[in-house]
Design a protein around this motif. Structure first.
Motif, PDB file in Angstrom:
ATOM      1  N   ASP A   1       2.856   2.880  25.591  1.00 57.32           N
ATOM      2  CA  ASP A   1       1.817   3.539  24.438  1.00 57.32           C
ATOM      3  C   ASP A   1       2.772   3.889  23.141  1.00 57.32           C
ATOM      4  O   ASP A   1       2.210   3.683  22.030  1.00 57.32           O
ATOM      5  CB  ASP A   1       1.397   4.885  25.104  1.00 57.32           C
ATOM      6  N   GLU A   2       4.026   4.023  23.361  1.00 56.94           N
ATOM      7  CA  GLU A   2       5.061   4.369  22.275  1.00 56.94           C
ATOM      8  C   GLU A   2       4.877   3.002  21.127  1.00 56.94           C
ATOM      9  O   GLU A   2       4.899   3.259  20.109  1.00 56.94           O
ATOM     10  CB  GLU A   2       6.517   4.564  22.757  1.00 56.94           C
ATOM     11  N   ILE A   3       5.146   1.968  21.870  1.00 56.25           N
ATOM     12  CA  ILE A   3       5.055   0.748  21.063  1.00 56.25           C
ATOM     13  C   ILE A   3       4.049   0.626  20.290  1.00 56.25           C
ATOM     14  O   ILE A   3       3.722   0.033  19.270  1.00 56.25           O
ATOM     15  CB  ILE A   3       5.656  -0.489  21.843  1.00 56.25           C
ATOM     16  N   LYS A   4       2.731   0.734  21.008  1.00 53.20           N
ATOM     17  CA  LYS A   4       1.206   0.530  20.465  1.00 53.20           C
ATOM     18  C   LYS A   4       1.072   1.556  19.314  1.00 53.20           C
ATOM     19  O   LYS A   4       0.869   1.428  18.433  1.00 53.20           O
ATOM     20  CB  LYS A   4       0.303   0.882  21.545  1.00 53.20           C
ATOM     21  N   ASP A   5       1.589   2.835  19.507  1.00 59.36           N
ATOM     22  CA  ASP A   5       1.672   3.944  18.363  1.00 59.36           C
ATOM     23  C   ASP A   5       2.118   3.392  17.391  1.00 59.36           C
ATOM     24  O   ASP A   5       1.842   3.594  16.129  1.00 59.36           O
ATOM     25  CB  ASP A   5       2.048   5.166  19.011  1.00 59.36           C
ATOM     26  N   TYR A   6       3.541   3.025  17.738  1.00 49.78           N
ATOM     27  CA  TYR A   6       4.397   2.437  16.378  1.00 49.78           C
ATOM     28  C   TYR A   6       3.587   1.364  15.744  1.00 49.78           C
ATOM     29  O   TYR A   6       3.796   1.189  14.482  1.00 49.78           O
ATOM     30  CB  TYR A   6       5.637   2.241  16.963  1.00 49.78           C
ATOM     31  N   ALA A   7       3.266   0.157  16.432  1.00 44.61           N
ATOM     32  CA  ALA A   7       2.531  -0.703  15.687  1.00 44.61           C
ATOM     33  C   ALA A   7       1.407  -0.344  14.875  1.00 44.61           C
ATOM     34  O   ALA A   7       1.204  -0.770  13.868  1.00 44.61           O
ATOM     35  CB  ALA A   7       1.760  -1.849  16.713  1.00 44.61           C
ATOM     36  N   LYS A   8       0.584   0.727  15.273  1.00 44.55           N
ATOM     37  CA  LYS A   8      -0.594   1.371  14.446  1.00 44.55           C
ATOM     38  C   LYS A   8       0.019   1.660  13.175  1.00 44.55           C
ATOM     39  O   LYS A   8      -0.637   1.591  12.117  1.00 44.55           O
ATOM     40  CB  LYS A   8      -1.387   2.296  15.360  1.00 44.55           C
ATOM     41  N   GLU A   9       1.093   2.515  13.398  1.00 45.94           N
ATOM     42  CA  GLU A   9       1.869   2.976  12.032  1.00 45.94           C
ATOM     43  C   GLU A   9       2.275   1.996  11.319  1.00 45.94           C
ATOM     44  O   GLU A   9       2.235   2.137   9.983  1.00 45.94           O
ATOM     45  CB  GLU A   9       3.120   4.048  12.905  1.00 45.94           C
ATOM     46  N   VAL A  10       2.786   1.023  11.669  1.00 42.75           N
ATOM     47  CA  VAL A  10       3.409   0.182  10.592  1.00 42.75           C
ATOM     48  C   VAL A  10       2.394  -0.651  10.170  1.00 42.75           C
ATOM     49  O   VAL A  10       2.537  -0.830   8.929  1.00 42.75           O
ATOM     50  CB  VAL A  10       4.181  -1.013  11.585  1.00 42.75           C
ATOM     51  N   ASN A  11       1.232  -0.818  10.840  1.00 45.21           N
ATOM     52  CA  ASN A  11      -0.214  -1.362  10.250  1.00 45.21           C
ATOM     53  C   ASN A  11      -0.629  -0.722   9.304  1.00 45.21           C
ATOM     54  O   ASN A  11      -0.996  -0.986   7.960  1.00 45.21           O
ATOM     55  CB  ASN A  11      -0.934  -1.750  10.953  1.00 45.21           C
ATOM     56  N   ALA A  12      -0.729   0.841   9.448  1.00 43.88           N
ATOM     57  CA  ALA A  12      -1.128   1.627   8.337  1.00 43.88           C
ATOM     58  C   ALA A  12      -0.084   1.538   7.080  1.00 43.88           C
ATOM     59  O   ALA A  12      -0.604   1.585   6.052  1.00 43.88           O
ATOM     60  CB  ALA A  12      -1.222   2.939   8.812  1.00 43.88           C
ATOM     61  N   MET A  13       1.372   1.601   7.460  1.00 46.92           N
ATOM     62  CA  MET A  13       2.147   1.540   6.389  1.00 46.92           C
ATOM     63  C   MET A  13       2.085   0.244   5.469  1.00 46.92           C
ATOM     64  O   MET A  13       2.218   0.185   4.230  1.00 46.92           O
ATOM     65  CB  MET A  13       3.535   1.733   6.796  1.00 46.92           C
ATOM     66  N   THR A  14       2.099  -0.727   6.269  1.00 50.41           N
ATOM     67  CA  THR A  14       1.764  -2.040   5.635  1.00 50.41           C
ATOM     68  C   THR A  14       0.437  -2.017   4.608  1.00 50.41           C
ATOM     69  O   THR A  14       0.546  -2.449   3.536  1.00 50.41           O
ATOM     70  CB  THR A  14       1.540  -3.237   6.597  1.00 50.41           C
ATOM     71  N   LYS A  15      -0.567  -1.463   4.967  1.00 47.52           N
ATOM     72  CA  LYS A  15      -1.699  -1.334   4.142  1.00 47.52           C
ATOM     73  C   LYS A  15      -1.525  -0.428   2.882  1.00 47.52           C
ATOM     74  O   LYS A  15      -1.987  -0.691   1.799  1.00 47.52           O
ATOM     75  CB  LYS A  15      -2.841  -0.760   4.986  1.00 47.52           C
ATOM     76  N   LYS A  16      -0.905   0.625   3.122  1.00 51.23           N
ATOM     77  CA  LYS A  16      -0.586   1.335   2.020  1.00 51.23           C
ATOM     78  C   LYS A  16       0.457   0.748   1.159  1.00 51.23           C
ATOM     79  O   LYS A  16       0.374   0.922  -0.134  1.00 51.23           O
ATOM     80  CB  LYS A  16       0.131   2.660   2.555  1.00 51.23           C
ATOM     81  N   LEU A  17       1.529   0.039   1.567  1.00 51.84           N
ATOM     82  CA  LEU A  17       2.206  -0.565   0.873  1.00 51.84           C
ATOM     83  C   LEU A  17       1.715  -1.818  -0.146  1.00 51.84           C
ATOM     84  O   LEU A  17       1.771  -1.987  -1.391  1.00 51.84           O
ATOM     85  CB  LEU A  17       3.296  -1.418   1.765  1.00 51.84           C
ATOM     86  N   ARG A  18       0.533  -2.480   0.505  1.00 51.07           N
ATOM     87  CA  ARG A  18      -0.026  -3.369  -0.270  1.00 51.07           C
ATOM     88  C   ARG A  18      -0.938  -2.760  -1.314  1.00 51.07           C
ATOM     89  O   ARG A  18      -0.959  -3.371  -2.460  1.00 51.07           O
ATOM     90  CB  ARG A  18      -1.191  -4.112   0.859  1.00 51.07           C
ATOM     91  N   GLN A  19      -1.577  -1.655  -1.037  1.00 47.38           N
ATOM     92  CA  GLN A  19      -2.272  -0.836  -2.073  1.00 47.38           C
ATOM     93  C   GLN A  19      -1.203  -0.394  -3.134  1.00 47.38           C
ATOM     94  O   GLN A  19      -1.683  -0.417  -4.468  1.00 47.38           O
ATOM     95  CB  GLN A  19      -2.894   0.462  -1.459  1.00 47.38           C
ATOM     96  N   ARG A  20      -0.123  -0.201  -2.915  1.00 52.22           N
ATOM     97  CA  ARG A  20       0.866   0.414  -4.070  1.00 52.22           C
ATOM     98  C   ARG A  20       1.368  -0.691  -4.706  1.00 52.22           C
ATOM     99  O   ARG A  20       1.493  -0.775  -6.077  1.00 52.22           O
ATOM    100  CB  ARG A  20       1.940   1.055  -3.333  1.00 52.22           C
ATOM    101  N   GLU A  21       1.584  -2.006  -4.108  1.00 53.19           N
ATOM    102  CA  GLU A  21       1.723  -3.133  -4.843  1.00 53.19           C
ATOM    103  C   GLU A  21       0.599  -3.649  -5.661  1.00 53.19           C
ATOM    104  O   GLU A  21       0.950  -3.994  -6.870  1.00 53.19           O
ATOM    105  CB  GLU A  21       2.025  -4.323  -3.848  1.00 53.19           C
TER     106      GLU A  21
END
Length: 108
Positions: A68-88
């Motif tokens: 579950d920890e890795i799954k949660d982290y994957a969700k967090e990474v995906n959310a951060m990646t989306k935010k990063l794309r928006q900022r770019e």
């Protein structure tokens, strides 16, 4: 289920390490490590132990189904990646506006 390479990538990102950082710690080339993450290269038991030690995990945890920890982290990474794309995209828009203003200023 995530592949072993995907798990290793998530663990690397969790530590905020680059592929270069991990490759150096494992004493292998960056392309060799990249192939491990992508899943092109099969990992032998010795390398698997080395990676597990690097991330301070039991070897079995690397081979087990996603925790579950890795799954949660994957969700967090995906959310951060989306935010990063928006900022770019915002930065690109602002750069375009600066260019337009510059061109207007020097056209007069």
């Amino acid at each position: 289920m995530k592949t072993l390479g995907q798990k290793i990538r998530l663990l690397r990102l969790q530590k905020n390490w680059s592929q270069k950082d991990v490759a150096k710690r494992l004493e292998i080339s960056i392309p060799a490590f990249s192939k491990i993450e992508i899943g092109i290269t099969d990992i032998n038991f010795s390398r698997l132990n080395q990676i597990a030690e690097l991330f301070d995990l039991p070897t079995v945890q690397l081979l087990a189904d996603d925790s579950d920890e890795i799954k949660d982290y994957a969700k967090e990474v995906n959310a951060m990646t989306k935010k990063l794309r928006q900022r770019e995209e915002e930065i690109i828009d602002l750069q375009k506006k600066v260019i337009q203003l510059y061109e207007q200023l020097y056209q007069n």
